[in-house]
Design a protein around this motif. Structure first.
Motif, PDB file in Angstrom:
ATOM      1  N   GLY A  64       0.799  -1.210   0.000  1.00  0.00           N
ATOM      2  CA  GLY A  64       0.000   0.000   0.000  1.00  0.00           C
ATOM      3  C   GLY A  64       0.836   1.265   0.000  1.00  0.00           C
ATOM      4  O   GLY A  64       0.284   2.361   0.082  1.00  0.00           O
ATOM      5  N   GLY A  65       2.162   1.128  -0.085  1.00  0.00           N
ATOM      6  CA  GLY A  65       3.044   2.292  -0.120  1.00  0.00           C
ATOM      7  C   GLY A  65       4.050   2.183  -1.242  1.00  0.00           C
ATOM      8  O   GLY A  65       3.724   1.768  -2.349  1.00  0.00           O
ATOM      9  N   LYS A  66       5.313   2.525  -0.946  1.00  0.00           N
ATOM     10  CA  LYS A  66       6.386   2.421  -1.927  1.00  0.00           C
ATOM     11  C   LYS A  66       6.946   1.006  -1.935  1.00  0.00           C
ATOM     12  O   LYS A  66       6.967   0.334  -0.905  1.00  0.00           O
ATOM     13  CB  LYS A  66       7.512   3.407  -1.597  1.00  0.00           C
ATOM     14  CG  LYS A  66       7.093   4.865  -1.629  1.00  0.00           C
ATOM     15  CD  LYS A  66       8.252   5.766  -1.202  1.00  0.00           C
ATOM     16  CE  LYS A  66       7.822   7.231  -1.189  1.00  0.00           C
ATOM     17  NZ  LYS A  66       8.919   8.111  -0.696  1.00  0.00           N
ATOM     18  N   LEU A  67       7.423   0.575  -3.090  1.00  0.00           N
ATOM     19  CA  LEU A  67       8.031  -0.747  -3.224  1.00  0.00           C
ATOM     20  C   LEU A  67       9.438  -0.599  -3.781  1.00  0.00           C
ATOM     21  O   LEU A  67       9.621  -0.016  -4.860  1.00  0.00           O
ATOM     22  CB  LEU A  67       7.197  -1.643  -4.147  1.00  0.00           C
ATOM     23  CG  LEU A  67       7.784  -3.021  -4.482  1.00  0.00           C
ATOM     24  CD1 LEU A  67       8.015  -3.830  -3.213  1.00  0.00           C
ATOM     25  CD2 LEU A  67       6.861  -3.773  -5.432  1.00  0.00           C
ATOM     26  N   ASN A  68      10.426  -1.126  -3.045  1.00  0.00           N
ATOM     27  CA  ASN A  68      11.818  -1.118  -3.488  1.00  0.00           C
ATOM     28  C   ASN A  68      12.324  -2.554  -3.530  1.00  0.00           C
ATOM     29  O   ASN A  68      12.314  -3.247  -2.502  1.00  0.00           O
ATOM     30  CB  ASN A  68      12.690  -0.298  -2.533  1.00  0.00           C
ATOM     31  CG  ASN A  68      12.252   1.148  -2.438  1.00  0.00           C
ATOM     32  OD1 ASN A  68      12.112   1.825  -3.441  1.00  0.00           O
ATOM     33  ND2 ASN A  68      12.037   1.621  -1.220  1.00  0.00           N
ATOM     34  N   VAL A  69      12.758  -2.995  -4.709  1.00  0.00           N
ATOM     35  CA  VAL A  69      13.296  -4.335  -4.879  1.00  0.00           C
ATOM     36  C   VAL A  69      14.674  -4.219  -5.495  1.00  0.00           C
ATOM     37  O   VAL A  69      14.834  -3.595  -6.552  1.00  0.00           O
ATOM     38  CB  VAL A  69      12.404  -5.199  -5.796  1.00  0.00           C
ATOM     39  CG1 VAL A  69      12.963  -6.610  -5.897  1.00  0.00           C
ATOM     40  CG2 VAL A  69      10.979  -5.241  -5.281  1.00  0.00           C
ATOM     41  N   GLY A  70      15.676  -4.821  -4.838  1.00  0.00           N
ATOM     42  CA  GLY A  70      17.013  -4.789  -5.416  1.00  0.00           C
ATOM     43  C   GLY A  70      17.051  -5.549  -6.728  1.00  0.00           C
ATOM     44  O   GLY A  70      17.084  -4.966  -7.807  1.00  0.00           O
ATOM     45  N   ASP A  71      17.010  -6.876  -6.657  1.00  0.00           N
ATOM     46  CA  ASP A  71      16.989  -7.733  -7.844  1.00  0.00           C
ATOM     47  C   ASP A  71      15.751  -8.600  -7.803  1.00  0.00           C
ATOM     48  O   ASP A  71      15.426  -9.194  -6.761  1.00  0.00           O
ATOM     49  CB  ASP A  71      18.227  -8.632  -7.892  1.00  0.00           C
ATOM     50  CG  ASP A  71      19.520  -7.848  -8.026  1.00  0.00           C
ATOM     51  OD1 ASP A  71      19.458  -6.701  -8.505  1.00  0.00           O
ATOM     52  OD2 ASP A  71      20.574  -8.384  -7.636  1.00  0.00           O
ATOM     53  N   LEU A  72      15.050  -8.687  -8.908  1.00  0.00           N
ATOM     54  CA  LEU A  72      13.906  -9.587  -9.044  1.00  0.00           C
ATOM     55  C   LEU A  72      14.240 -10.568 -10.153  1.00  0.00           C
ATOM     56  O   LEU A  72      14.221 -10.222 -11.337  1.00  0.00           O
ATOM     57  CB  LEU A  72      12.635  -8.799  -9.365  1.00  0.00           C
ATOM     58  CG  LEU A  72      11.339  -9.615  -9.469  1.00  0.00           C
ATOM     59  CD1 LEU A  72      11.087 -10.409  -8.197  1.00  0.00           C
ATOM     60  CD2 LEU A  72      10.149  -8.707  -9.766  1.00  0.00           C
ATOM     61  N   ILE A  73      14.587 -11.800  -9.782  1.00  0.00           N
ATOM     62  CA  ILE A  73      15.037 -12.812 -10.732  1.00  0.00           C
ATOM     63  C   ILE A  73      14.063 -13.978 -10.676  1.00  0.00           C
ATOM     64  O   ILE A  73      13.928 -14.643  -9.645  1.00  0.00           O
ATOM     65  CB  ILE A  73      16.463 -13.289 -10.400  1.00  0.00           C
ATOM     66  CG1 ILE A  73      17.425 -12.098 -10.404  1.00  0.00           C
ATOM     67  CG2 ILE A  73      16.921 -14.351 -11.392  1.00  0.00           C
ATOM     68  CD1 ILE A  73      18.815 -12.436  -9.919  1.00  0.00           C
ATOM     69  N   LEU A  74      13.376 -14.231 -11.780  1.00  0.00           N
ATOM     70  CA  LEU A  74      12.353 -15.270 -11.850  1.00  0.00           C
ATOM     71  C   LEU A  74      12.829 -16.357 -12.802  1.00  0.00           C
ATOM     72  O   LEU A  74      12.818 -16.182 -14.022  1.00  0.00           O
ATOM     73  CB  LEU A  74      11.022 -14.686 -12.325  1.00  0.00           C
ATOM     74  CG  LEU A  74      10.540 -13.436 -11.570  1.00  0.00           C
ATOM     75  CD1 LEU A  74       9.223 -12.946 -12.153  1.00  0.00           C
ATOM     76  CD2 LEU A  74      10.404 -13.717 -10.090  1.00  0.00           C
ATOM     77  N   SER A  75      13.258 -17.481 -12.254  1.00  0.00           N
ATOM     78  CA  SER A  75      13.730 -18.597 -13.058  1.00  0.00           C
ATOM     79  C   SER A  75      12.716 -19.733 -12.995  1.00  0.00           C
ATOM     80  O   SER A  75      12.177 -20.032 -11.936  1.00  0.00           O
ATOM     81  CB  SER A  75      15.087 -19.096 -12.548  1.00  0.00           C
ATOM     82  OG  SER A  75      16.056 -18.086 -12.624  1.00  0.00           O
ATOM     83  N   GLY A  76      12.486 -20.379 -14.119  1.00  0.00           N
ATOM     84  CA  GLY A  76      11.499 -21.436 -14.161  1.00  0.00           C
ATOM     85  C   GLY A  76      10.118 -20.879 -14.420  1.00  0.00           C
ATOM     86  O   GLY A  76       9.943 -19.733 -14.802  1.00  0.00           O
ATOM     87  N   ALA A  77       9.118 -21.706 -14.205  1.00  0.00           N
ATOM     88  CA  ALA A  77       7.734 -21.333 -14.509  1.00  0.00           C
ATOM     89  C   ALA A  77       7.132 -20.585 -13.324  1.00  0.00           C
ATOM     90  O   ALA A  77       6.895 -21.159 -12.271  1.00  0.00           O
ATOM     91  CB  ALA A  77       6.917 -22.573 -14.822  1.00  0.00           C
TER      92      ALA A  77
END
Length: 535
Positions: free
Chosen positions: A467-480
């Protein structure tokens, strides 16, 4: 003279009769007209009521179902027809409801705004990422949505084309932040709808021990200085340690047997890593009613060569306080399901030290994340580690995990066999969220090739909602990987329920409550009514 008088009287009488006749006619006309007017007014009022009922129904359909289609209905003997004009990009719309009764017709026009559709990755304020990578496309179009602007850290650059991955980026800001290139991009959109984390219903069960101040190994210590050995006193299948007047210190729990619940009114401090659960079923839940939960040493579930199969469950539940995560939760074993719930009525924070990271992951078997899941088949060809994992980190305030990587899944030793079948991971807060990284890439130890998070087309369901700010360093999605959808939430609830999500299983029970909240909110819009116009 007499005849003249009679004539005057006759004329007068005739005049009076004429006047009365005219007056009677006028009165009759007026009465008839008023009667007809009253009927027309009543019909119009009935038609207006029908139009208003149609408009109210349209508002409900939009808010709770995300349904903008035209429809018709009836209110008693009245009918209504409703159409909705809606621009999903701007979030602006108009409801046109027409009611009819007999020959009367009335129309109501309602102007409204929405805060945008439910998205799998959504922040009501700015959405900051430093790196985004995917190996496979989402099974359906999945949106990253912000009520502010997509940004990256100063001195960094972010570039990602989601066209081939079924990913789209939607922002209220008409432009992207500096050094950010995201495609396909839609600017000037409405703010995303992010459901609020709400209070939960929790039942600690029947206390086996009261006035507990400390637990260490299989010993329970009381406020009067005495101690006893852990056992299920009430025979209800759960060992519940209670202090309804103060806090509890945990120096680690070593127990083989029933699930353990540590329940305190005030703070709970976890200061020793020796959670030596070695049996098949391994469940430990820490619950604070009004205080905070502080984790300074790892919670380790599953030991030895991990040949024992069984479920692993861990819960950190501060119903009205904070959860402070300075050490990881390590789960290992084979052929099991696992459930992790971290919930705070206020904030969740994390600040790992080098020493806790070393103890958590540099011994050759575990990762260096907040939650490490190690699956091992003990060197056997074709061994199966089929796993259903449910992980939820939710706070009514903010989530700040600092430099923690949220989740690490590893596979060690052996050849063949699958890694994971269904993994549900949700990070959800009402306030700001700061994640060091979220790397859903499975590592494989033992030199037998790389294993992915989900093999053979199995899915990971992932959601990040704030519901506020979102900070993500690395977002790595491997696979399904799949974003949150109604079907995925239904599957999640089915996995959670499975005859086990009762008040005797705190994490499962609370996880199911949160999943129900999401199920009720998928497709929902926040609706702001501008004005009603009557015609």
């Amino acid at each position: 003279m007499e005849k003249k008088r009679e004539g005057i009287v006759l004329v007068t009488v005739l005049g009076v009769i004429a006047v009365l006749s005219v007056a009677g006619g006028i009165a009759g006309y007026v009465i008839t007209k008023e009667t007809r007017g009253t009927k027309t007014t009543k019909d119009a009022q009935q038609a207006l009521l029908a139009a208003e009922a149609g408009a109210q129904r349209a508002i409900s359909r939009i808010k709770w179902e995300g349904n903008f289609s035209a429809f018709s209905g009836s209110l008693g003997n009245s009918d209504y027809n409703v159409s909705v004009v809606y621009n999903q990009t701007t979030g602006k719309g108009e409801i046109i409801a027409t009611g009819a009764f007999n020959s009367a017709s009335r129309r109501v026009v309602v102007n409204f705004w929405t805060s945008g559709a439910f998205s799998s990755f959504a922040a009501k304020d700015n959405f900051t990422m430093d790196y985004l990578s995917m190996d496979e496309p989402f099974p359906d179009i999945t949106s990253f949505r912000t009520g502010g602007q997509f940004k990256t850290s100063p001195g960094n650059s972010l570039e990602f084309n989601g066209t081939a991955y079924n990913a789209t980026f939607i922002s209220k800001s008409p432009t992207l932040g500096e050094n950010v290139t995201l495609k396909p991009f839609t600017g000037g959109a409405s703010v995303p709808f992010v459901p609020s984390v709400t209070d939960t219903v929790f039942n600690s069960g029947t206390c086996d021990y009261t006035d507990v101040t400390r637990v260490k190994g299989d010993k329970v210590y009381f406020s009067n200085g005495t101690s006893v050995t852990l056992t299920d006193v009430t025979g209800d299948g759960t060992v519940v340690l209670c202090n309804t007047n103060g806090g509890i210190e945990s120096n680690g729990i070593s127990y083989t047997g029933d699930p353990v619940v540590v329940y305190a009114k005030d703070d709970i401090d976890i200061t020793n890593r020796n959670h030596g659960f070695r049996g098949g079923e391994t469940e430990v839940t820490y619950v604070s009613l009004d205080g905070d939960i502080k984790v300074d040493e790892q919670i380790r579930l599953g030991c030895g060569c991990w040949r024992r199969s069984g479920n692993r469950t861990a819960g950190l539940i501060a119903l009205n306080g904070n959860v402070e995560l300075n050490a990881p939760i390590n789960i290992r074993g084979k052929g099991y399901d696992y459930n992790v719930l971290i919930y705070a009525g206020r904030n969740i924070t994390g600040s790992p030290s080098n020493s806790t990271l070393k103890r958590g992951g540099h011994g050759g078997c575990m990762g260096n994340a907040l939650i490490n899941v190690m699956e091992k088949n003990c060197g056997r060809w074709g061994s199966s580690n089929v796993t259903n994992g449910n992980i939820m980190i939710a706070a009514k305030g903010a989530i700040d995990l600092g430099d923690w990587n949220v989740l690490s899944l590893s596979h060690k030793g052996g050849r063949g066999g699958s890694i994971s079948e269904n993994i549900n991971l949700l990070l959800w807060s009402n306030g700001d969220m700061n994640l060091g990284s979220l790397d859903l890439e499975v590592s494989s130890r033992g030199g037998h090739g790389r294993r992915w998070l989900a093999e053979n087309g199995n899915l990971v369901t992932l959601g990040i909602l704030t519901g506020g700010k979102l900070n993500v360093g690395d977002l790595i999605l491997s696979g399904a990987v799949a974003g949150i959808s109604e079907d995925e939430i239904n599957n999640w609830i089915a996995l959670l329920s499975n005859g086990t999500a009762t008040t005797d299983d705190p994490e499962l029970y609370l996880l199911e409550q949160f999943a129900d909240q999401l199920q009720n909110n998928v497709g929902r819009y926040d609706l702001i009514i501008g004005n009603w116009k009557y015609y």
